[in-house]
Design a protein around this motif. Sequence first.
Motif, mmCIF file in Angstrom:
data_model
loop_
_atom_site.group_PDB
_atom_site.id
_atom_site.type_symbol
_atom_site.label_atom_id
_atom_site.label_comp_id
_atom_site.label_asym_id
_atom_site.label_seq_id
_atom_site.Cartn_x
_atom_site.Cartn_y
_atom_site.Cartn_z
ATOM 1 N N VAL A 1 -29.941 -66.381 -44.645
ATOM 2 C CA VAL A 1 -30.983 -66.582 -43.637
ATOM 3 C C VAL A 1 -31.705 -67.907 -43.905
ATOM 4 N N ALA B 1 -28.066 -59.108 -43.108
ATOM 5 C CA ALA B 1 -27.811 -60.539 -42.869
ATOM 6 C C ALA B 1 -27.817 -61.302 -44.184
ATOM 7 N N VAL C 1 -33.994 -60.179 -37.621
ATOM 8 C CA VAL C 1 -32.908 -60.411 -38.572
ATOM 9 C C VAL C 1 -32.423 -59.058 -39.089
ATOM 10 N N PHE D 1 -28.349 -66.907 -39.502
ATOM 11 C CA PHE D 1 -27.793 -66.080 -40.576
ATOM 12 C C PHE D 1 -26.376 -65.654 -40.227
ATOM 13 N N THR D 2 -25.745 -65.050 -41.197
ATOM 14 C CA THR D 2 -24.411 -64.473 -40.995
ATOM 15 C C THR D 2 -24.543 -62.958 -41.175
ATOM 16 N N VAL D 3 -23.908 -62.235 -40.267
ATOM 17 C CA VAL D 3 -23.919 -60.777 -40.337
ATOM 18 C C VAL D 3 -22.673 -60.337 -41.091
ATOM 19 N N ALA E 1 -23.214 -69.954 -39.288
ATOM 20 C CA ALA E 1 -23.911 -68.697 -39.024
ATOM 21 C C ALA E 1 -23.374 -68.104 -37.722
ATOM 22 N N TYR F 1 -30.347 -61.972 -31.808
ATOM 23 C CA TYR F 1 -30.932 -60.684 -32.174
ATOM 24 C C TYR F 1 -32.446 -60.772 -32.039
#
Length: 132
Positions: free
Chosen positions: A62, A59, A55, A128-130, A97, A52
Motif C-alpha cells: 500500500v 492488500a 483498502v 496496492f496489490t490484492v 498495483a 475499492y
Amino acid sequence: MLQQTRYALIFTVFGLASGCVTDQQVSNPLEDPAYKTALEQQKQAVRSVTVYKAVPGDAIGVRPIMAAACGGDSTMKEANEDYILQGLKLKAYKLAADGIAEVNIRELPDPSGHCQGNVPVGGTAKAFTVRH
C-alpha cells in the motif's frame, strides 16, 4: 564580450536541441509509435486497476499516489474527475498495483494561474496489490 557570450550560448543550446531530433519524423502525432504505446498502456491500466471504497485487509504494498491536471471549465466536473481517476489508475498500474482505494478528487487552488481559465483538478488515492 557579453553579446558574443549570449550568441555562443544561444548557438550551443540550439545546436544541442537540434541534435536531439530523431531521423524518423511522424507527420501525424496520433500515428507516433510512442503515442500509441502510451495510449495502449493507459487503456490497460483503466481495465486492470479496480477501485475499492477502502483498502482490503489482505492488500500488500500500500502506497499513496496522486495525479493533477488542468481540467476543462467548471461545468465539466464529471469529465475532470474521470480524467484524474484515469491518471490515478495509470500511476497504480505503473507501480504494478491492481487496486486503488480512498480516492479523493477535488478542485485545487491555482494562485499562480497555471491553468489559465481552466479548472485545476487533483486527486489522491492509495495504490496496492490484492492477494489472489
